[in-house]
Each structure stands twice: as C-alpha cells, then as structure tokens.
Scaffold this active site. Structure first.
Site, mmCIF file in Angstrom:
data_model
loop_
_atom_site.group_PDB
_atom_site.id
_atom_site.type_symbol
_atom_site.label_atom_id
_atom_site.label_comp_id
_atom_site.label_asym_id
_atom_site.label_seq_id
_atom_site.Cartn_x
_atom_site.Cartn_y
_atom_site.Cartn_z
ATOM 1 N N GLU A 128 1.015 -1.312 0.066
ATOM 2 C CA GLU A 128 0.068 -0.125 -0.017
ATOM 3 C C GLU A 128 0.739 1.322 -0.048
ATOM 4 O O GLU A 128 0.602 2.220 -0.630
ATOM 5 C CB GLU A 128 -0.773 0.157 1.223
ATOM 6 C CG GLU A 128 -2.162 -1.101 1.203
ATOM 7 C CD GLU A 128 -3.127 -0.746 0.119
ATOM 8 O OE1 GLU A 128 -2.751 -0.407 -1.192
ATOM 9 O OE2 GLU A 128 -4.334 -0.644 0.354
ATOM 10 N N THR A 180 -4.973 7.790 -5.579
ATOM 11 C CA THR A 180 -5.509 7.911 -4.214
ATOM 12 C C THR A 180 -4.515 8.852 -3.670
ATOM 13 O O THR A 180 -4.911 9.721 -2.698
ATOM 14 C CB THR A 180 -4.946 6.394 -3.435
ATOM 15 O OG1 THR A 180 -5.730 5.608 -3.814
ATOM 16 C CG2 THR A 180 -4.921 6.492 -2.190
HETATM 17 N N1 HSE Z 1 -8.446 4.968 3.296
HETATM 18 C C1 HSE Z 1 -7.819 5.278 2.019
HETATM 19 C C2 HSE Z 1 -8.321 6.665 1.505
HETATM 20 C C3 HSE Z 1 -8.221 4.456 1.067
HETATM 21 O O1 HSE Z 1 -9.424 6.943 1.579
HETATM 22 O O2 HSE Z 1 -7.481 7.436 0.904
HETATM 23 C C4 HSE Z 1 -7.527 4.436 -0.276
HETATM 24 O O3 HSE Z 1 -7.676 3.112 -0.654
#
Ligand code: HSE
Length: 308
Positions: A128, A180
């Site tokens: 990640e 992201t």
């Molecule tokens: N919690 C993270 C976000 C998940 O919302 O940025 C991203 O996959």
C-alpha cells in the site's frame, strides 16, 4: 507444498464515515494469484492480465510485499508469482490491497503459516505504501480476514474484525482516473469540532449497527461530513447517484475508498439490481464509461483455491 493458488477479493475502504479506519471485503470482483516457492532469494513476476503493471518486484505491489517477507526470513527462499487481476487498478475497490494481501497470505501458506494475521497485514502494508505513498490497512485487513475490519491503530497495530450482515453491495466504477495520492492531497488538514462530533457519532453508530445487525442504524450512520464533501467533487454524477439510490431503497453508501467507484448497500438482490440500473442510467446520461458490480459482503477474505 511448493505452489498455491488463491483468490483475493476487492474491498471498500472507509465505509463512508470511517476514513482510514473501516473497510469491508466484497465477494466480487477478485484477483487470482499463483505463488511458487523458489530456493533463491528473488521474486519473479508474471502478469496474466492486460493492465501492464510493472514486473520489476521493487515497483510491483505484490513484489515489494514478497521482498519484505524474504528479507525477514533471512533464508534461501524466493517466490515466483503469476497475477491475474480482475480488480481494475485505480478503481477505488482495493486493487493494490488485493495484490498485497494476496501475496502475503499465499506466501504464508507456502511457509506453513509461520506468520500471524497481524504479521501478514504489516507485510502487505508495504504494498500500500508503494501504491499510495502511505501505509493504511483499511483495505488490507478486510481483504485478508473478510467481513468488516476496524483499524483502531496502525502504530501499534490493533485491528478488530467485525462480523458482516447479509447485505447486498452495488458498486459502479466510472472510468475516470482518481489517484489515491491526489485524493488524499486535497483533503483539509484541520476539521471543525462540530464535524468531528457528527463523524464519530456516525462511526460508533455504524459499528454498533453492524454488531447488532440493525440495518436501519447502518443506513443512518452511512454519512460523511468530512471527506465526501471534498472528494465527491472529483466524481461526476456522484450526488445524483447517491440521491437516486436512496430513493430506490439503498440503505446508504458513498465513495468506495478514495474513489472513483461509488457503492451502495441494500437488503435484497432485487433492490441491489435496481440500484445498478440507477447507476447505469446516470452514467449513460453523462456519457462516462463504467463497470458495475452487484455482489455481497465477503466473509472469508483471501481464499486458497487449490494447492499441489
Ligand atoms: N482510506 C484510504 C483513502 C483508502 O481513503 O485514502 C484508499 O484506498
């Protein structure tokens, strides 16, 4: 046991109000990975899909996870992995987490379960970090364990599994790119106390609703006054999808992870299919390509398909 084949499911991170602390596994879509043990400390990657992801292990999400396992083992072992992705990268449906978690679980299987679930989560978070720049476990944990995960803390790791109700999930992935890292960059660094109060009321309501299988409480708690108002601007049609889905009987829903996918929960398959139609109509009208999924909450997480 030198080879294992697993399926690694898509996930919905945040569950609307729980930014970075809640996530849920889906029955579909899922990736398929086949891992083979080598007797040299190296990682070989074969991509069996058309997404064109890197095969250099240092640049591949599954690759960095496997490299971190090899480093920790300090033995002459390595892995050859075939990855067949069905969860589109950048969809907001936990594509990178599926690769990372799948690699960690498959490796642990070949190493005869020497690692705990927390160890696997720690290894998988390296993937990640490569994908989004930060370690977060809200996709990884439910991907590995199934159902819903509450990430109470990452440092130190404190993750609580929450049983999932028998609800249907409808998701639409509008084919636009939302990274992201960008979707995190635009968030406000400070929030108002009144918003925080609303948000933690919703998180507590959602967790209680899941534990008590109280669908109405789950629906009332699927509200996000902090992240959604900022991120939804990146998703064309978001407000319309949300409003119309509620009208058609969705319990509630919102952005899946960092987007651009949007998900809705419902109590029965007929409603779930109606919601799919609502989503299709909105994106047909706007003229944005999309994929839709009608599925359920996955209670198992990564699963071994067969082994030899
Ligand atoms: N919690 C993270 C976000 C998940 O919302 O940025 C991203 O996959």
């Amino acid at each position: 046991m030198h080879q294992v084949k697993i399926k690694s499911p898509a996930t919905v991170a945040n569950l609307v109000c729980g930014f970075d602390i809640l996530g849920m596994a889906l029955t579909e879509p899922f990736d398929i990975m086949q891992l083979r043990l080598l007797d040299e400390p190296k990682v070989i990657i074969h991509n069996k899909d058309s997404f064109g992801l890197p095969t250099d292990p240092e640049k591949n999400v599954a690759g960095v996870v496997l490299l971190s396992i090899i480093e920790q083992m300090n033995q002459k072992i390595g892995f050859e992995v075939e990855i067949e992705k069905h969860i589109k990268p950048g969809s907001g449906l936990g594509s990178s987490a599926a690769s990372a978690a799948g690699a960690a679980v498959a490796a642990n299987f070949l190493l005869q379960h020497i690692f705990s679930t927390d160890d696997m989560i720690r290894f998988a978070m390296n993937g990640e970090k490569l994908a989004s720049g930060v370690k977060h476990a809200d996709n990884i944990a439910p991907c590995i364990s199934g159902a819903v995960s509450l990430i109470r803390s990452i440092y130190p790791l404190d993750i609580i599994s929450i049983p999932a109700p028998d609800l249907f999930v409808t998701a639409v992935h509008p084919q636009i790119e939302v990274k992201t890292s960008d979707a995190r960059q635009i968030l406000k660094k400070q929030i108002l106390l009144k918003d925080a109060i609303k948000q933690w009321g919703n998180i507590a309501g959602l967790v209680t609703g899941l534990l008590k299988n109280d669908h109405n409480l789950i629906g009332r708690s699927l509200e996000d006054v902090i992240i959604e108002p900022v991120r939804s601007i990146l998703i064309p049609g978001f407000d319309e999808v949300k409003r119309k889905c509620r009208e058609v009987g969705a319990l509630g829903g919102g952005i899946s992870g960092s987007g651009p996918s949007v998900f809705m929960l419902s109590e029965d398959e007929v409603t779930a299919r109606d919601l799919e139609q609502v989503m299709k109509d909105v994106y047909d009208k706007i003229g944005v390509e999309y994929n839709t999924y009608v599925t359920t909450i996955n209670k198992n997480g990564v699963e071994v398909m067969n082994d030899e």
